[in-house]
Motif scaffolding. Structure first.
Motif, PDB file in Angstrom:
ATOM      1  N   LEU A 234      31.391  34.012  64.576  1.00 66.23           N
ATOM      2  CA  LEU A 234      31.316  34.151  63.130  1.00 66.23           C
ATOM      3  C   LEU A 234      32.719  34.233  62.554  1.00 66.23           C
ATOM      4  N   SER A 235      32.970  33.482  61.476  1.00 64.78           N
ATOM      5  CA  SER A 235      34.288  33.496  60.856  1.00 64.78           C
ATOM      6  C   SER A 235      34.505  34.795  60.078  1.00 64.78           C
ATOM      7  N   LYS A 236      35.760  35.093  59.816  1.00 64.44           N
ATOM      8  CA  LYS A 236      36.085  36.299  59.047  1.00 64.44           C
ATOM      9  C   LYS A 236      35.520  36.211  57.631  1.00 64.44           C
ATOM     10  N   MET A 237      35.536  35.005  57.065  1.00 65.15           N
ATOM     11  CA  MET A 237      34.974  34.827  55.729  1.00 65.15           C
ATOM     12  C   MET A 237      33.482  35.137  55.727  1.00 65.15           C
ATOM     13  N   SER A 238      32.758  34.646  56.744  1.00 64.22           N
ATOM     14  CA  SER A 238      31.316  34.903  56.821  1.00 64.22           C
ATOM     15  C   SER A 238      31.031  36.383  57.033  1.00 64.22           C
ATOM     16  N   GLU A 239      31.863  37.052  57.834  1.00 64.51           N
ATOM     17  CA  GLU A 239      31.696  38.499  58.021  1.00 64.51           C
ATOM     18  C   GLU A 239      31.912  39.245  56.713  1.00 64.51           C
ATOM     19  N   LEU A 240      32.878  38.771  55.926  1.00 67.84           N
ATOM     20  CA  LEU A 240      33.215  39.439  54.677  1.00 67.84           C
ATOM     21  C   LEU A 240      32.084  39.364  53.665  1.00 67.84           C
ATOM     22  N   ILE A 241      31.416  38.201  53.591  1.00 63.19           N
ATOM     23  CA  ILE A 241      30.381  38.027  52.566  1.00 63.19           C
ATOM     24  C   ILE A 241      28.983  38.338  53.096  1.00 63.19           C
ATOM     25  N   ALA A 242      28.863  38.699  54.384  1.00 56.36           N
ATOM     26  CA  ALA A 242      27.542  38.974  54.953  1.00 56.36           C
ATOM     27  C   ALA A 242      26.922  40.210  54.303  1.00 56.36           C
ATOM     28  N   PRO A 243      25.667  40.114  53.846  1.00 54.75           N
ATOM     29  CA  PRO A 243      25.010  41.271  53.225  1.00 54.75           C
ATOM     30  C   PRO A 243      24.455  42.264  54.246  1.00 54.75           C
ATOM     31  N   ILE A 244      24.563  41.961  55.531  1.00 52.23           N
ATOM     32  CA  ILE A 244      24.103  42.879  56.572  1.00 52.23           C
ATOM     33  C   ILE A 244      25.270  43.179  57.517  1.00 52.23           C
TER      34      ILE A 244
ATOM     35  N   ILE B 254      27.530  29.313  45.093  1.00 52.11           N
ATOM     36  CA  ILE B 254      28.174  30.599  44.768  1.00 52.11           C
ATOM     37  C   ILE B 254      27.155  31.572  44.193  1.00 52.11           C
ATOM     38  N   PHE B 255      26.257  31.065  43.340  1.00 48.63           N
ATOM     39  CA  PHE B 255      25.211  31.914  42.753  1.00 48.63           C
ATOM     40  C   PHE B 255      24.282  32.461  43.835  1.00 48.63           C
ATOM     41  N   ARG B 256      23.840  31.601  44.738  1.00 50.75           N
ATOM     42  CA  ARG B 256      22.905  32.033  45.783  1.00 50.75           C
ATOM     43  C   ARG B 256      23.539  33.051  46.724  1.00 50.75           C
ATOM     44  N   ILE B 257      24.793  32.824  47.083  1.00 50.65           N
ATOM     45  CA  ILE B 257      25.485  33.762  47.969  1.00 50.65           C
ATOM     46  C   ILE B 257      25.687  35.104  47.271  1.00 50.65           C
ATOM     47  N   SER B 258      26.045  35.068  45.989  1.00 51.27           N
ATOM     48  CA  SER B 258      26.259  36.300  45.221  1.00 51.27           C
ATOM     49  C   SER B 258      24.974  37.098  45.093  1.00 51.27           C
ATOM     50  N   VAL B 259      23.869  36.405  44.876  1.00 45.45           N
ATOM     51  CA  VAL B 259      22.571  37.073  44.760  1.00 45.45           C
ATOM     52  C   VAL B 259      22.236  37.810  46.052  1.00 45.45           C
ATOM     53  N   GLY B 260      22.477  37.156  47.198  1.00 47.51           N
ATOM     54  CA  GLY B 260      22.172  37.779  48.474  1.00 47.51           C
ATOM     55  C   GLY B 260      23.041  38.985  48.785  1.00 47.51           C
ATOM     56  N   ILE B 261      24.272  38.971  48.278  1.00 51.70           N
ATOM     57  CA  ILE B 261      25.196  40.072  48.553  1.00 51.70           C
ATOM     58  C   ILE B 261      24.955  41.264  47.631  1.00 51.70           C
ATOM     59  N   LEU B 262      24.742  41.000  46.344  1.00 48.37           N
ATOM     60  CA  LEU B 262      24.805  42.053  45.332  1.00 48.37           C
ATOM     61  C   LEU B 262      23.466  42.666  44.953  1.00 48.37           C
ATOM     62  N   LEU B 263      22.362  41.935  45.137  1.00 48.81           N
ATOM     63  CA  LEU B 263      21.084  42.394  44.585  1.00 48.81           C
ATOM     64  C   LEU B 263      20.154  42.928  45.663  1.00 48.81           C
TER      65      LEU B 263
ATOM     66  N   TYR C 252      16.674  43.401  47.906  1.00 51.52           N
ATOM     67  CA  TYR C 252      15.978  42.347  48.638  1.00 51.52           C
ATOM     68  C   TYR C 252      14.954  41.601  47.778  1.00 51.52           C
ATOM     69  N   LYS C 253      14.090  42.323  47.100  1.00 45.12           N
ATOM     70  CA  LYS C 253      13.022  41.669  46.335  1.00 45.12           C
ATOM     71  C   LYS C 253      13.585  40.806  45.217  1.00 45.12           C
ATOM     72  N   LEU C 254      14.593  41.312  44.533  1.00 47.53           N
ATOM     73  CA  LEU C 254      15.199  40.535  43.452  1.00 47.53           C
ATOM     74  C   LEU C 254      15.982  39.341  44.009  1.00 47.53           C
ATOM     75  N   ALA C 255      16.606  39.532  45.163  1.00 49.94           N
ATOM     76  CA  ALA C 255      17.340  38.429  45.794  1.00 49.94           C
ATOM     77  C   ALA C 255      16.389  37.301  46.178  1.00 49.94           C
ATOM     78  N   VAL C 256      15.219  37.665  46.721  1.00 47.63           N
ATOM     79  CA  VAL C 256      14.231  36.648  47.073  1.00 47.63           C
ATOM     80  C   VAL C 256      13.743  35.926  45.820  1.00 47.63           C
ATOM     81  N   LEU C 257      13.452  36.673  44.768  1.00 47.30           N
ATOM     82  CA  LEU C 257      12.950  36.092  43.526  1.00 47.30           C
ATOM     83  C   LEU C 257      13.945  35.099  42.928  1.00 47.30           C
ATOM     84  N   LEU C 258      15.205  35.507  42.802  1.00 50.77           N
ATOM     85  CA  LEU C 258      16.212  34.624  42.216  1.00 50.77           C
ATOM     86  C   LEU C 258      16.584  33.483  43.151  1.00 50.77           C
ATOM     87  N   GLY C 259      16.548  33.756  44.462  1.00 53.36           N
ATOM     88  CA  GLY C 259      16.821  32.683  45.414  1.00 53.36           C
ATOM     89  C   GLY C 259      15.784  31.579  45.331  1.00 53.36           C
TER      90      GLY C 259
END
Length: 536
Positions: free
Chosen positions: A373-383, A299-308, A310-317
Motif C-alpha cells: 500500500l502506498s503512503k498516499m493510500s494509507e493517508l486517505i484510508a478511512p480504516i 475526489i468527491f467519492r474519496i472525501s465522502v468515504g473519509i469524512l462521513l 458509514y450510512k451517509l457515505a453509502v447513500l452519497l456514494g
C-alpha cells in the motif's frame, strides 16, 4: 550527429509525404466523395463488397494440417478490428503518457485522409518517438495481449491453429505483436516492420528498408518454396501476398466471429494497464471528455468515504454512481462468539479498496493488513491499516495482536487479480483464528482499472473512482464451521484451500496455484518487491 540527421530525415519525409502526396490524395478523396454524394446510385454500388478471387476462410479444410505451413497478417486477418489505431493508442497511453495519447487522438481525423503507408508512419512516429524500449516491451507483454485475445477472429484462428508451422508477416512494428503471437498463438516466426533506435530509446522512425512489404518478405523468407496456406483480407495488397501460397483464403470482416474465453489458446489470468476498454477514436474521445468531470467525481467519492459516517457515505456514494451490491451482512455472520478475539474476514482481492468497502458494508470499523500500500493510500484510508513484512513469524505475531484488539481483514492471495480466477491462498491466516468469515468481493469497471503492477500505486483509488459507474459486489458468507478450521484438527493448508474453493464457487471463479510472484514476474519482470519510489 545522430540526432540532427534523424531530424533532417524526418523533416524531408514530412515535407514530401504530408505536404505534397498526402494533400493531393486528400483533395482527390474529397472530390470523389462529393461526386458520390451527388450520384447516390454510384455510391451504393461502390460501397458494395467486391467479389474475391479467393474462397472464404470458412471453406478451408482443417483436417490433417499438422505438417502444413501457414502465413498471414495479424492486422485485418487474425484481428477483427478494421483499424490498428486502438493498439497504437494503447502503447501511447500505457507506454507513454496521457498527453501523447491526446496528441494521437487529435491526429486521428487527419489520418483518414492519408494512404495506408503514410498513416502507419505517422502513428509510429507519434506513438514511439522518445519512448524507452523497456517500456514498450512491458506494454507488449502485459497490456496488449488482453485486447488482442478479445478481438481475435475465431475462424482465422482455427485455421492458424490447425497448421503445424505458422509465420506472421505484417507491416505493423514487430515489437507490438511478436510477444503475443509467440506466447499465445505459438507462432514460429514474426516478420514485421523494424523501428530505428538511438541507445535505449525509439526515434519514431522506421529502420532499414522501411515498412515491410509482405509479398517481398514472404519470397525472401521461403525462397523457392511456397507455403501451404495463406490467409489475407480483401485488399489488393493481401491478394498479391496470398497468391504466392499453394492455397489462399480470404477473411471477411462481415463474417468474423468473436473467440469465446473458453477457447483461448492460453488462459488470460494476468494483465496490466489502466485502460479497461479498446481505445477506438470515438471511445478515446469520450474518455477525454469525461476526464475533467471524472477527477471531480473521484475526489468527491474519496472525501465522502473519509469524512462521513458509514450510512451517509453509502447513500452519497450510490447517488454519485457507485453500483454497490451487499449480501449476507447480518449480525449472525459478523458477531464474534468470543470476546477475547475478533472475527477474521478473509477476502478475495480485486482492488486495494476491498477492506474499505467491506467495512462500509458492515457499518463498523475494521483493521486491514497490507503489504504494498502506498503512503498516499494509507493517508486517505478511512480504516486502520497495518503493514506486513512478508516474514511469516513476524506477520503472524502482528496479525494475532491485531485480532486480540478487534476484527481483522486479510486478503490471502497477496495481490490483486482482475480476471475470474483466484490465486493461491497463503495459509498463515488459518493458523491464527478459529472464527473465520469468508467474503467474496468482485468489481467491474468500464473505463479505468483501479490496480497496477508497474505503475504508480498511489493513483489506484483515484482511477477506480474516476469510472462513471464502478460496481462493487460484497458477499459475506457464513462463518467457517469449527470442525473445518485448525481448531477442529484440519491443517492450515486444508483450511486455506477449502476457503479458496468456497469463495471461487460463490463468485463463479476458477482456483489456481499461481502466486503474487508469478504475477509480477510476468507483468513487471520482478518478484513484486515494492520500492518506495514506485508506491509514491
Amino acid at each position: 550527429m545522430v540526432f540532427p540527421m534523424v531530424l533532417l530525415k524526418q523533416a524531408d519525409w514530412v515535407l514530401y509525404q504530408l505536404l505534397a502526396n498526402s494533400c493531393f490524395r486528400a483533395a482527390r478523396k474529397m472530390r470523389s466523395y462529393g461526386f458520390l454524394l451527388r450520384n447516390q446510385s454510384l455510391k451504393s454500388s461502390c460501397l458494395q463488397p467486391q467479389p474475391s478471387p479467393f474462397p472464404s476462410v470458412n471453406k478451408c479444410d482443417l483436417q490433417n494440417r499438422g505438417s502444413d505451413s501457414l502465413v498471414c497478417d495479424i492486422d485485418g486477418v487474425l484481428l477483427r478490428s478494421e483499424s490498428f489505431f486502438p493498439y497504437f493508442m494503447l502503447v501511447a497511453f500505457e507506454g507513454g503518457s496521457i498527453f501523447r495519447a491526446f496528441l494521437l487522438l487529435l491526429l486521428s481525423p487527419f489520418l483518414w485522409l492519408l494512404k495506408y503507408e503514410v498513416q502507419l508512419r505517422v502513428m509510429i512516429f507519434v506513438t514511439f518517438c522518445g519512448l524507452r524500449r523497456k517500456d514498450i516491451e512491458s506494454v507488449g507483454r502485459a497490456v496488449l495481449p488482453k485486447f488482442y485475445l478479445e478481438n481475435i477472429n475465431l475462424h482465422a484462428y482455427e485455421v492458424l491453429a490447425s497448421a503445424g508451422s505458422r509465420v506472421i508477416f505484417t507491416s505493423i512494428p514487430r515489437v507490438m505483436v511478436e510477444g503475443f503471437l509467440k506466447d499465445y498463438l505459438n507462432v514460429v516466426s514474426v516478420v514485421g516492420t523494424e523501428l530505428h533506435t538511438a541507445g535505449n530509446f525509439y526515434t519514431g522512425l522506421v529502420s532499414g528498408p522501411g515498412l515491410l512489404v509482405k509479398h517481398r518478405a514472404l519470397k525472401e523468407y521461403f525462397g523457392d518454396k511456397k507455403p501451404n496456406i495463406g490467409l489475407g483480407n480483401s485488399s489488393l495488397r493481401d491478394h498479391l501476398f496470398i497468391s504466392i501460397c499453394k492455397e489462399a483464403y480470404v477473411v471477411c470482416s462481415l463474417s468474423s466471429s468473436i473467440m469465446p474465453r473458453d477457447k483461448y489458446p492460453k488462459p488470460l489470468i494476468f494483465h496490466d494497464g489502466r485502460l479497461a476498454f479498446l481505445p477506438t477514436p470515438a471511445a478515446t474521445m469520450c474518455m477525454f471528455m469525461w476526464l475533467p468531470l471524472g477527477i471531480i467525481v473521484a475526489i468527491f467519492r474519496i472525501s465522502v468515504g473519509i469524512l462521513l459516517p458509514y450510512k451517509l457515505a453509502v447513500l452519497l456514494g450510490v447517488w454519485s454512481g457507485i453500483d454497490l451490491h451487499i449480501k449476507g451482512c447480518t449480525n449472525k455472520n459478523t458477531t464474534p462468539a468470543s470476546k477475547s478475539k475478533g472475527v477474521l474476514y478473509v477476502c478475495t482481492h480485486r482492488t486495494l479498496l476491498d477492506p474499505v468497502f467491506l467495512s462500509t458494508s458492515l457499518g463498523k470499523p475494521l483493521t486491514a493488513v497490507t503489504y504494498s500500500l502506498s503512503k498516499m493510500s494509507e493517508l486517505i484510508a478511512p480504516i486502520k491499516t497495518v503493514r506486513l513484512t512478508r516474514d511469516r513469524k513476524r506477520d503472524g505475531e502482528t496479525m494475532e495482536r491485531l485480532l486480540s484488539q478487534g476484527d481483522l481483514v486479510v486478503c490471502p492471495e497477496g495481490t490483486t487479480c482482475r480476471e475470474p480466477y483466484l490465486l493461491r491462498f497463503s495459509s498463515l491466516f488459518a493458523e491464527l483464528a478459529d472464527e473465520i468469515v469468508p467474503v467474496a468481493m468482485n468489481t467491474h469497471v468500464s473505463m479505468f482499472y483501479g490496480t497496477t503492477a508497474s505503475g504508480l500505486k498511489c493513483l489506484d483509488p483515484f482511477f477506480f473512482f474516476m469510472n462513471r459507474r464502478p460496481s462493487y459486489h460484497v458477499h459475506v458468507l457464513g462463518k467457517v464451521p469449527k470442525e473445518l478450521t485448525c481448531a477442529g484438527g484440519r491443517s492450515s493448508i486444508e483450511v486455506a484451500n477449502y476457503i479458496q474453493r468456497q469463495l471461487a464457487d460463490a463468485l463463479g471463479f476458477e482456483c489456481t496455484t499461481l502466486t503474487r510472484k508469478d504475477k509480477y514476474m510476468m507483468l513487471a519482470g520482478n518478484e513484486g518487491v515494492v520500492h518506495e519510489n514506485k508506491k509514491c
